[in-house]
Design an enzyme around this catalytic site. Structure first.
Site, PDB file in Angstrom:
ATOM      1  N   ARG A   1       0.850  -1.184   0.000  1.00  0.00           N
ATOM      2  CA  ARG A   1       0.000   0.000   0.000  1.00  0.00           C
ATOM      3  C   ARG A   1       0.896   1.247   0.000  1.00  0.00           C
ATOM      4  NH1 ARG A   1      -2.333  -3.748   3.517  1.00  0.00           N
ATOM      5  NH2 ARG A   1      -4.429  -4.431   2.887  1.00  0.00           N
TER       6      ARG A   1
ATOM      7  N   LYS B   1      -2.505  -1.695   7.573  1.00  0.00           N
ATOM      8  CA  LYS B   1      -3.955  -1.568   7.693  1.00  0.00           C
ATOM      9  C   LYS B   1      -4.520  -2.534   8.726  1.00  0.00           C
ATOM     10  CE  LYS B   1      -8.155  -1.697   4.837  1.00  0.00           C
ATOM     11  NZ  LYS B   1      -8.671  -1.922   3.469  1.00  0.00           N
TER      12      LYS B   1
ATOM     13  N   HIS C   1      -2.510   2.517  -6.045  1.00  0.00           N
ATOM     14  CA  HIS C   1      -3.072   1.308  -5.424  1.00  0.00           C
ATOM     15  C   HIS C   1      -3.330   0.224  -6.469  1.00  0.00           C
ATOM     16  CE1 HIS C   1      -4.996  -0.610  -1.945  1.00  0.00           C
ATOM     17  NE2 HIS C   1      -5.851  -1.123  -2.809  1.00  0.00           N
TER      18      HIS C   1
ATOM     19  N   ARG D   1      -1.473  -3.202  -6.727  1.00  0.00           N
ATOM     20  CA  ARG D   1      -1.895  -4.350  -5.929  1.00  0.00           C
ATOM     21  C   ARG D   1      -2.905  -5.198  -6.707  1.00  0.00           C
ATOM     22  NH1 ARG D   1      -1.009  -4.695  -0.773  1.00  0.00           N
ATOM     23  NH2 ARG D   1      -3.089  -5.356  -0.130  1.00  0.00           N
TER      24      ARG D   1
ATOM     25  N   HIS E   1      -3.645  -9.312   3.104  1.00  0.00           N
ATOM     26  CA  HIS E   1      -5.084  -9.285   3.329  1.00  0.00           C
ATOM     27  C   HIS E   1      -5.400  -9.932   4.663  1.00  0.00           C
ATOM     28  CE1 HIS E   1      -6.113  -8.880  -1.224  1.00  0.00           C
ATOM     29  NE2 HIS E   1      -5.797  -7.736  -0.657  1.00  0.00           N
TER      30      HIS E   1
ATOM     31  N   TYR F   1       0.302 -19.166  11.779  1.00  0.00           N
ATOM     32  CA  TYR F   1       0.922 -20.351  11.189  1.00  0.00           C
ATOM     33  C   TYR F   1       1.371 -20.061   9.761  1.00  0.00           C
ATOM     34  CZ  TYR F   1       1.363 -25.169   9.480  1.00  0.00           C
ATOM     35  OH  TYR F   1       1.814 -26.325   8.939  1.00  0.00           O
TER      36      TYR F   1
END
Length: 387
Positions: A226, A253, A315, A318, A342, A352
């Protein structure tokens, strides 16, 4: 209805203890073994407690009533709950430091100052009916301010949640306030070019005249982070001899540190930026305002000048990376999502995956840079990674 001596005498034990109510909160407690005691519940410091006046028949009904009346008169006046404004101030002290963006901090505080405090500020936090909250959030949305109404509702709910979590109130009616509002408009996705045009874009960027902006755009393309994460990048965040960049949670974020393996191409771009930054801490130090990062709109305006207004945004890298990686790379979807940072809904799975996917993410980032480089040369990317 109040108890009578006959009713007290007739009370028999049951399998479970039970109560027989008298007046003003006094009741007879009958245990499974038949013991009968006079009791009353009261609240102190937000917690329910029980006062006992003695066993029956040692303490008669009349004596229990007298003792209860005296106890009620001696009981301290209940502590008044703080006002909504006082709770807002405490919530802001706790909330604002978690927001890395100073502009966002001001917006959060101003939203409550303007739309909530004038109407709710002086009211005790435990005495505000939901109908009043509905009135406030609907007024905030009046005049077509759809997004404002939702923000006010969200922040009021957060204040009440804070009051509940800190023991000021047991429950509240501020949950789900957005249900009474006009729904938000669906946001249009950020503009992004199709993969077939990536080579043309990369060549255009490579020819941009401003060196720092050009290298910043190339680094953004190769890392697909970002914009805010890249703007604040510090040399001290590079690890493993510059092969890995760890973005701190304060700029993320999702408020979680993000590991970005750096491809050979990304490391080469950083080496050029290092020559320009001198002893500065910032990777993308502004040539106009030394000691400050490039402004938010620097990359967007550069894309405008390159002819991509309405077709590509900062952006958008992405979205471009997500499309190409999912459709052409052969890497598992979970690996791609982790590198895009995300949100992972399962916290255990998220922890994990961060460790499990790191090796694959190194390979993914190199594959992506190779694809961009090949596209820049011939508009064709490398073949998918082997399974």
């Amino acid at each position: 209805m109040t108890l009578t001596v006959k009713a007290v005498d007739a009370a028999k034990p049951r399998e479970k203890a039970y109560k027989l109510a008298d007046a003003h909160g006094l009741y007879l407690y009958v245990s499974p073994k038949g013991a009968k005691s006079w009791r009353a519940n009261y609240t102190e410091a937000g917690k329910q407690k029980t006062r006992t006046y003695g066993l029956y028949p040692g303490v008669s009904l009349a004596e229990a009533r007298k003792a209860h009346s005296a106890g009620r008169e001696e009981a301290p006046a209940p502590k008044l709950a703080p006002t909504f404004e006082a709770v807002v101030r405490d919530w802001l002290k706790a909330k604002l430091p978690t927001l890395s963006n100073g502009k966002h901090q001001i917006q959060v505080a101003n939203t409550l100052e303007r739309y909530a405090l004038p109407f709710l500020g002086k009211l005790p936090i435990n005495a505000i009916p939901r109908s009043e909250l509905v009135k406030v959030v609907r007024a905030a949305q009046a005049g077509g301010k759809i997004e404002t109404g939702h923000r006010v509702a969200s922040r009021i709910s957060a204040v009440f949640d804070f009051a509940q979590d800190t023991g000021l109130i047991e429950q509240h009616g501020a949950a789900g306030l957005t249900r009474v509002l006009i729904a938000r408009k669906t946001k249009k996705p950020m503009a992004s070019i199709p993969p077939e045009e990536a080579g043309v874009l990369m060549r255009a960027i490579d020819g941009y005249d401003d060196s720092v902006t050009r290298l910043g755009l190339l680094l953004l393309a190769h890392t697909f982070v970002r914009v805010g994460e890249l703007r604040g990048m510090l040399w001290g965040e590079l690890k493993e001899g510059g092969a890995v960049w760890v973005v701190p949670e304060t700029r993320m974020k999702m408020r979680m540190p993000h590991v970005v393996p750096l491809s050979r191409q990304a490391q080469s771009i950083l080496a050029k930026l290092r020559e320009m930054s001198g002893d500065g801490a910032l990777v993308l130090d502004s040539p106009i305002h030394p000691g400050h990062p490039l402004s938010e709109n620097t990359f967007l305006f550069a894309l405008y000048r390159l002819g991509y207004r309405g077709r590509m945004t900062a952006h958008g890298f992405r979205a471009l990376a997500s499309t190409v990686l999912n459709e052409r790379s052969g890497f598992p979807h979970d690996v791609i999502e982790r590198q895009l940072a995300h949100k992972e809904t399962d916290a255990v799975r998220a922890a994990y995956n961060r460790a499990e996917y790191l090796t694959q993410r190194r390979e993914l980032m190199q594959w992506w840079s190779d694809w961009l480089e090949a596209a820049q040369r011939s508009d064709e990317g490398p073949r998918p990674a082997s399974a």
